[in-house]
Design a protein around this motif. Structure first.
Motif, PDB file in Angstrom:
ATOM      1  N   PRO A   1       0.823  -1.227   0.000  1.00  0.00           N
ATOM      2  CA  PRO A   1       0.000   0.000   0.000  1.00  0.00           C
ATOM      3  C   PRO A   1       0.851   1.268   0.000  1.00  0.00           C
ATOM      4  O   PRO A   1       0.390   2.319   0.424  1.00  0.00           O
ATOM      5  N   ILE A   2       2.111   1.177  -0.469  1.00  0.00           N
ATOM      6  CA  ILE A   2       3.027   2.313  -0.464  1.00  0.00           C
ATOM      7  C   ILE A   2       3.313   2.726  -1.913  1.00  0.00           C
ATOM      8  O   ILE A   2       4.030   2.011  -2.629  1.00  0.00           O
ATOM      9  N   PRO A   3       2.773   3.845  -2.389  1.00  0.00           N
ATOM     10  CA  PRO A   3       2.928   4.232  -3.804  1.00  0.00           C
ATOM     11  C   PRO A   3       4.365   4.246  -4.314  1.00  0.00           C
ATOM     12  O   PRO A   3       4.633   3.686  -5.385  1.00  0.00           O
ATOM     13  N   PRO A   4       5.352   4.855  -3.606  1.00  0.00           N
ATOM     14  CA  PRO A   4       6.723   4.851  -4.142  1.00  0.00           C
ATOM     15  C   PRO A   4       7.300   3.446  -4.285  1.00  0.00           C
ATOM     16  O   PRO A   4       8.083   3.186  -5.203  1.00  0.00           O
ATOM     17  N   VAL A   5       6.929   2.537  -3.382  1.00  0.00           N
ATOM     18  CA  VAL A   5       7.410   1.162  -3.478  1.00  0.00           C
ATOM     19  C   VAL A   5       6.745   0.454  -4.653  1.00  0.00           C
ATOM     20  O   VAL A   5       7.381  -0.348  -5.362  1.00  0.00           O
ATOM     21  N   GLN A   6       5.479   0.737  -4.892  1.00  0.00           N
ATOM     22  CA  GLN A   6       4.789   0.173  -6.046  1.00  0.00           C
ATOM     23  C   GLN A   6       5.485   0.591  -7.345  1.00  0.00           C
ATOM     24  O   GLN A   6       5.746  -0.238  -8.234  1.00  0.00           O
ATOM     25  N   ILE A   7       5.767   1.883  -7.452  1.00  0.00           N
ATOM     26  CA  ILE A   7       6.420   2.415  -8.652  1.00  0.00           C
ATOM     27  C   ILE A   7       7.790   1.776  -8.832  1.00  0.00           C
ATOM     28  O   ILE A   7       8.175   1.370  -9.935  1.00  0.00           O
ATOM     29  N   PHE A   8       8.540   1.682  -7.743  1.00  0.00           N
ATOM     30  CA  PHE A   8       9.864   1.064  -7.790  1.00  0.00           C
ATOM     31  C   PHE A   8       9.773  -0.376  -8.274  1.00  0.00           C
ATOM     32  O   PHE A   8      10.488  -0.785  -9.196  1.00  0.00           O
TER      33      PHE A   8
END
Length: 871
Positions: A345-352
């Protein structure tokens, strides 16, 4: 003609077109990079609509709260500490300079020269006087001593603006945006440097602290580090490959694949408008080891099969046909490992995660197109030279080399002591599981810097002197107001209906009743009070009745300001006293602190009068007196204008998530024993609290994504090997490596933070890669020899050597990260090397030992290689 055949044929038949296409993609992606935007704001680790973030943003808006840079001046050389004319003059000058800087909320800046001294009026006893604490800088020690005496009389300022030991003073600088923190810190530093150059013997030391400046500074230094570490890591890999293989021909293609994969992936990310967060800044570092390995295998295999004078295309088709499926599966498993991060549920981790997965698949496509195009473009002389530098999984190098001898010994030991080794690894796994249970989930943006960094030093010094540079806000709110308003106004309607000439008031009540709003309750009641007051004078015949009604409204109006009632203030007071007694909290300030201070001065200034007003009206009168100060709006940082929400400002000496979690638990335990008043709710806000929220969500999300990805990879291993046993064997290195690495993290006391969490995805990919290549060649070799001892002998001459070399190249290749000034880069460098080393050791030691214990090896390796690779 299958897909892989057409793809390789295209690369070999039209190499120039492949080169041009890849160059075009690289150039197009490279043009996006200058528009990079860096973001290290932990708030953005949470979605904008996440409930805790929404509440946090709402609290900042309602209480007019801003993120702050904290500048401290420390003087341990003067006997008076900071209470000497020179230090206070420098503080005054620095404060004045900061107030003129763009991006600073000037009216909310807190310094000795911008706050009031609250005291009893000498000329008019019973009245209060507000005057600037330090309107002008003192020129004598007597004036400095007077400032000291005033500060020590004001609890609001003690250990907040001036330390209890008198050796440090602070300036709290609220800023419009956290993204301005670094720029402002640089401008402030210029002023500080000028002051220190002007008065070198003053004994003053200046420091800057606060989460906003730490996060923004990290963003700037992260950008610089990204531009340094990734090329250095690439250079180190290049040098190591040269030392091992002594062939520019062999090195060039893998480096081109890695470079193109990194540039295109980063260009895609930036071109889509995504900001580069701490995780996405590491994309080049994660991609390089994965992008290099497959192309080295192709060149190695080609150099073994190609004979001078042969047609290179024929040998290349055979090599790609042999390696395509293993490389494809290793790429897919690695991509799945990173793509699983999209479920966190963490957007920057999803993008990464999604972009690394894309980069891995891109590297595979580049490997099977660019490398064949590169090979067919070489002249016959260069192709012949390539033969002299084979890193083959066949034996073309000196068997007397240290690596060869070591692997040969390892192979014999693995088979001879197979049972003992299996028992040992089981023991290691069990111990590692225990280590896993000791892992502490923790993070703190200030600790992203090394201990000798100026921000780490400032954080340590200032938190030693002050009550704390980390903020948290405990918000208490009155709920259920709509029902109370409706009930009261219905009662008021009934009262009005019993009086004569009340039609106008009834009409007004109807109008007000239709426009009820919780936040406007006090204002509406006040408006009604004025109307009833006017009506009382207009209708003198019923003056007594109207005045009685007016008293009813005024009483309700007073009671509607809940956090001015004795009940609410008493609860706040008890809670704050409890918090201040705790070692976890440096200090707390609230409406109670303000009321007690002002009320004391209204009652003569004696310390015995430092207490709360006894009634709501007395509290309201105390607030009214404070409104005559130079900073009346400071009140609204503590309570909302309707007095139905209040915020306690907690100063913490540590920004570690563990510390904030202990504070939360402390308050929860208190509330369990001392329940909140009826219709009152409690919630948390502040950057320190938000860090706890996203850390908890990240850990939960990472665990879920790792578990799902693990089983997806397991299924893919079953499909690849068409064997349950071989599929389970392929998962052994992955399982043992994950347990060992994270068990080690628990034992050494390393906090579980963002880089550590994401490394699980890298472990998932690389550990399986080694196992796939080892088991593939093990099965093929066994089918050729039909003998397990001969298979082991061949495996430790070829595949084990290739795996070991790849592990050494990648592990040592990223040692430059260990010298980075940013801790997350050091963490990634160290644990990436550990992952490679452990994965390789487990693969070449444990897998043969386990296979040695399986009796029916003919059945284990029954599927032929041709069937396996057939699509």
């Amino acid at each position: 003609m299958g897909f892989k055949t057409r793809l390789v044929a295209l690369a070999m038949e039209k190499p120039k077109s492949v080169f041009l296409m890849i160059i075009a993609l690289v150039v197009l992606a490279g043009l996006q990079i200058p528009s990079i935007k860096v973001d290290t704001d932990p708030e953005n680790m949470l979605p904008h609509d996440q409930v805790d973030r929404v509440f946090h943003d709402n609290v900042k808006k309602r209480f007019s709260l801003y993120d702050s840079i904290i500048v401290g001046v420390v003087n341990t050389e003067s006997e008076q500490g900071i209470y000497n004319p020179q230090t206070l003059q420098d503080l005054h000058q620095l404060s004045a300079a900061v107030q003129s800087m763009q991006g600073v909320i000037r009216q909310d800046l807190m310094s000795l020269d911008t706050v009031d001294n609250i005291s009893q009026s000498v000329d008019q006893p019973g009245t209060i006087r507000f005057e600037w604490m330090m309107k002008s800088a003192p020129t004598t020690q007597l004036q400095a001593d007077q400032i000291k005496a005033s500060v020590e009389n004001l609890p609001l300022l003690q250990n907040t603006l001036v330390s209890g030991d008198g050796e440090a003073a602070g300036i709290y600088i609220p800023i419009e945006s956290k993204s301005e923190s670094y720029r402002l810190s640089q401008e402030i530093q210029v002023v500080i440097d000028q002051l220190q150059a002007k008065h070198p013997d003053s004994g003053n030391e200046f420091y800057m602290a606060g989460l906003p400046v730490a996060e923004d500074t990290f963003g700037v230094e992260m950008f610089i580090q990204m531009a340094i570490s990734a090329p250095l890591a690439g250079l180190m890999i290049f040098i190591l490959m040269w030392v091992f293989f002594r062939s520019m021909l062999l090195i060039t293609a893998p480096m081109l694949v890695a470079l193109a994969a990194v540039i295109i992936t980063m260009g895609l990310l930036i071109g889509q408008g995504y900001t580069v967060h701490i995780m996405s800044s590491m994309i080049p570092i994660f991609l390089m080891p994965i992008a290099v390995v497959d192309s080295v295998h192709i060149l190695s295999e080609f150099s073994d099969r190609y004979k001078p004078g042969d047609k290179p295309k024929a040998a290349l088709r055979e090599v790609i046909g042999h390696l395509f499926t293993p490389m494809f599966y290793t790429s897919i498993t690695s991509a799945v490992g990173f793509a699983s991060l999209a479920f966190t549920p963490i957007p920057p981790v999803q993008i990464f995660g999604l972009h690394v997965a894309f980069g891995i698949l891109l590297a595979f496509v580049l490997t099977v197109t660019l490398v064949p195009a590169y090979i067919v473009s070489l002249s016959p002389q260069r192709l012949a030279a390539l033969k002299d530098h084979s890193i083959s999984e066949q034996v073309h190098e000196d068997d007397a080399s240290l690596l060869s001898r070591l692997l040969s010994i390892t192979g014999r030991f693995s088979i001879a002591k197979s049972k003992a080794l299996v028992v040992m690894f089981v023991g290691v796994a069990l111990v590692s599981i225990y280590g896993l249970t000791t892992i502490q989930i923790n993070d703190n943006p200030v600790r992203w810097f090394k201990e000798d960094h100026r921000l780490r030093i400032a954080d340590k010094v200032m938190n030693e002197h002050f009550s704390g540079t980390y903020d948290a806000f405990l918000v208490l709110e009155r709920t259920g107001l709509d029902q109370q308003k409706t009930a009261f106004l219905a009662y008021l309607r009934k009262q009005v209906n019993t009086r004569e000439n009340a039609e106008g008031v009834v009409a007004k009540l109807d109008e007000i009743l239709d426009s009820l709003d919780s936040e406007e309750y006090s204002a509406l009641l006040q408006k009604l009070t004025f109307e009833l007051d006017d009506a009382a004078y207009e209708d003198s015949a019923n003056e007594a009745s109207w005045l009685a009604l007016l008293d009813t409204v005024e009483k309700a109006q007073s009671e509607s300001k809940y956090f001015l009632t004795p009940e609410a203030l008493a609860y706040l007071d008890d809670l704050q006293l409890f918090l201040n007694d705790s070692e976890l909290i440096g200090k707390s300030n609230s409406l109670v602190t303000l009321l007690k201070t002002v009320f004391r001065e209204l009652q003569g200034g004696d310390s015995s009068q430092y207490k709360l007003p006894e009634s709501s009206n007395a509290a309201a009168q105390t607030i009214l007196s404070f409104q005559s100060s130079h900073r009346p709006d400071d009140l609204w940082h503590m309570v909302t204008p309707d007095y139905n929400s209040t915020a306690l400002w907690l100063q913490l000496k540590s920004g570690d998530n563990q510390e904030m979690s202990r504070v939360i638990q402390l308050v929860d335990d208190y509330v369990a024993l001392h329940p909140l008043p009826e219709n009152v709710e409690m919630n948390w806000a502040g950057l320190t609290y938000i860090n706890v929220v996203w850390q908890e969500q990240m850990v939960t999300g990472m665990l879920s994504s790792l578990t799902s990805a693990f089983f997806m990879v397991l299924v893919m291993m079953f499909v690849l090997f068409r064997s349950i046993k071989l599929g389970l064997l392929a998962m052994l290195p992955l399982t043992v490596t994950i347990l060992f690495i994270y068990g080690l993290i628990g034992f050494v006391g390393k906090d579980y933070d963002m880089p550590i969490a994401v490394l699980s995805a890298l472990t998932l990919g690389l550990s399986v890669d080694f196992a796939i290549h080892f088991l593939e060649r093990c099965r093929a070799t066994y089918q050729q020899t039909g003998s397990w001892p001969e298979t082991v002998d061949e495996m430790y001459k070829g595949p084990a050597r290739a795996i070991s070399r790849n592990a050494v190249v990648v592990a040592i290749g990223f040692t430059p990260l260990l010298f980075a000034p940013l801790v997350p880069y050091i963490t990634v460098g160290f644990f990436l090397a550990m992952i490679m080393a452990v994965s390789a050791v487990v693969t070449v030691v444990l897998l043969p030992a386990v296979i040695n214990g399986i009796k029916n090896k003919d059945k284990l390796f029954s599927v032929s290689e041709n069937d396996l690779l057939k699509k």
